[in-house]
Design an enzyme around this catalytic site. Structure first.
Site, PDB file in Angstrom:
ATOM      1  N   ARG A   1       0.838  -1.217   0.000  1.00  0.00           N
ATOM      2  CA  ARG A   1       0.000   0.000   0.000  1.00  0.00           C
ATOM      3  C   ARG A   1       0.864   1.254   0.000  1.00  0.00           C
ATOM      4  NH1 ARG A   1      -2.733  -0.620   5.276  1.00  0.00           N
ATOM      5  NH2 ARG A   1      -3.656   1.388   4.844  1.00  0.00           N
TER       6      ARG A   1
ATOM      7  N   SER B   1      -5.657  -2.777   9.315  1.00  0.00           N
ATOM      8  CA  SER B   1      -4.221  -2.897   9.577  1.00  0.00           C
ATOM      9  C   SER B   1      -3.927  -2.677  11.065  1.00  0.00           C
ATOM     10  CB  SER B   1      -3.488  -1.868   8.707  1.00  0.00           C
ATOM     11  OG  SER B   1      -2.174  -1.679   9.139  1.00  0.00           O
TER      12      SER B   1
ATOM     13  N   LYS C   1      -3.351  -5.913  14.259  1.00  0.00           N
ATOM     14  CA  LYS C   1      -2.144  -6.002  15.102  1.00  0.00           C
ATOM     15  C   LYS C   1      -2.507  -5.920  16.581  1.00  0.00           C
ATOM     16  CE  LYS C   1      -0.342  -2.867  12.444  1.00  0.00           C
ATOM     17  NZ  LYS C   1       0.359  -1.939  11.582  1.00  0.00           N
TER      18      LYS C   1
HETATM   19  N1  URA Z   1      -0.804   2.525  10.838  1.00  0.00           N
HETATM   20  C1  URA Z   1      -0.918   1.206  10.575  1.00  0.00           C
HETATM   21  O1  URA Z   1      -0.471   0.363  11.353  1.00  0.00           O
HETATM   22  N2  URA Z   1      -1.546   0.830   9.442  1.00  0.00           N
HETATM   23  C2  URA Z   1      -2.071   1.710   8.555  1.00  0.00           C
HETATM   24  O2  URA Z   1      -2.617   1.296   7.558  1.00  0.00           O
HETATM   25  C3  URA Z   1      -1.935   3.078   8.833  1.00  0.00           C
HETATM   26  C4  URA Z   1      -1.304   3.457  10.004  1.00  0.00           C
END
Ligand code: URA
Length: 431
Positions: free
Chosen positions: A169, A184, A188
């Site tokens: 990206r 995203s 995490k």
């Molecule tokens: N921070 C992230 O971890 N992912 C993103 O897509 C944008 C900011």
């Protein structure tokens, strides 16, 4: 599942089946779908968006692409975490972690590095001599259990799909889509195992989200993803039209975080740190209200227990907690106000970029960082300034880079005769 068909359906604005979308992402993570097809898919998503069911399927697939940690089960306690969407001068985590730990709540966080104008917590921590950001998952869990606080880099086997997708990206102009950002970040957070998460969604010229309504949509999307994964999530939407606090640059920011932990931080940073800590304590298993959380956070700063927690944590990760051990830049130059009046604007983005140009951030993923350099913003929006008074301090490796940064800082700020309307650091709270 044929990738080309899914790309075509998304391109035409149709909703994808969750299982198909998951298969696409998991196949990509296994190397069975090439980058060019995922790049086309991300561009289709950029223009057509994802429904909430699709966004959840994407997030869930990303979590399933690697290992997950169940911190709560490993500790037998509720574990809390915070995440910032990224800004300039954002050292909040470095102060919030010790305060929350001093209040008896385990804080385990996996952080990232800076790229572009936004700084990264790991880079800031690595300015502390000896500090180790790479711990095994077992060592991470043990440290949260024994010390109450650990902040480490993300292990390679946690959400590998995000690592691949984010890299793609980044080079295909598809980062700033709400669903892709939310998936995203939340994949995490969910994989790293905290039960409750405070999201700091930055708003302004130095942030992904430039306007409050856009930031509200991102916050609501992330909260919904967290809830579907059984996590308690609160989002604070905070000002990133100017740098947070005064210091921008790795060691300078650690110094400022340390001052905040000791009760001497700048007012905007102190407010955000105490507000975030209050939310985290209220979400923890202490069973306290947010107001009581705030009171305990303030007490931990005032009685020195937050500072003691900072020292314990830094030593546990091999670092020297003494402020004097932090690296210092050889050249320090002041930038003077060209006129008297009030500071009307101090752009977060140009100050962040000036710090990158000094060597304090990365232009490319693998660039080395100069931890000592940066900018101290002595005057910020709304501050009165006399003609010739210092606006900022540049910490540089040499005279030439200091002079170039001074030009950038002057261009980043505007003066005027009228006092601008005050803007709070916390613009909204959701969840
Ligand atoms: N921070 C992230 O971890 N992912 C993103 O897509 C944008 C900011």
């Amino acid at each position: 599942m044929r990738a080309a068909e899914l790309i075509e359906r998304k391109r035409d604005g149709l909703e994808l089946d969750g299982a198909d979308l998951a298969e696409l992402i998991l196949s990509y993570a296994r190397g069975e779908v090439p980058d060019y097809q995922l790049a086309a898919f991300c561009m289709a998503v950029y223009f057509q968006g994802l429904s909430s069911a699709e966004t959840f399927a994407l997030t869930d697939a990303m979590v399933r692409s690697g290992d997950t940690i169940d911190l709560g089960a490993a500790l037998g306690r509720r574990v809390v975490d915070k995440h910032s969407t990224g800004g300039v001068g954002d050292k909040t985590t470095l102060a919030v972690g010790p305060i929350v730990a001093a209040c008896g709540v385990p804080f385990g966080k996996m952080s990232g590095r800076g790229l572009g104008h936004t700084g990264g917590t790991l880079d800031k921590l690595e300015s502390i001599p000896g500090f180790r950001v790479e711990l095994t998952t077992d060592a991470f869990v043990d440290q949260v259990r024994e010390v109450g606080l650990a902040i480490v880099g993300q292990t390679a086997d946690l959400v590998p799909a995000d690592k691949q997708l984010y890299g793609l990206r980044d080079v295909t102009a598809t980062v700033d889509n709400v669903s892709l950002i939310a998936a995203s970040i939340m994949s995490k957070k969910i994989a790293a195992g905290a039960d409750a998460i405070v999201l700091d969604v930055k708003v302004g010229d130095g942030a992904f989200m430039k306007s409050l309504p856009d930031a509200q949509v991102l916050a609501e999307t992330m909260i919904a993803l967290g809830r579907r994964a059984d996590r308690d999530v609160v989002a604070v939407l905070t000002d990133m039209d100017q740098p947070l606090g005064q210091a921008v640059g790795n060691a300078l920011e650690v110094r400022e975080a340390l001052a905040t932990v000791r009760g001497n931080g700048p007012s905007d940073l102190t407010e955000l740190v105490l507000d975030s800590a209050a939310h985290l304590l209220a979400l923890s298993d202490l069973g306290v209200s947010r107001a009581e959380g705030r009171r305990r956070a303030e007490e931990a700063v005032a009685d020195g227990s937050a500072h003691a927690a900072y020292e314990r944590w830094v030593r546990a990760q091999g670092g020297d907690p003494d402020e004097a051990a932090l690296p210092k830049a050889p050249v320090i130059r002041e930038v003077f106000a060209p006129r008297g009046g009030y500071v009307q604007r101090l752009g977060a983005l140009p100050v962040g970029l000036a710090t990158v140009h000094l060597g304090g951030g990365r232009r490319e993923k693998d660039d080395a960082i100069d931890h000592a350099v940066g900018i101290v913003c002595l005057k910020k929006r709304g501050d009165a300034v006399h003609d010739g008074e210092p606006l900022a301090e540049i910490h540089a490796r040499d005279e030439a880079s200091a002079a170039a940064a001074a030009v950038e800082v002057l261009a980043a700020s505007d003066g005027g005769d009228d006092e601008p309307r005050a803007r709070p650091i916390v613009l909204d709270t959701i969840g």
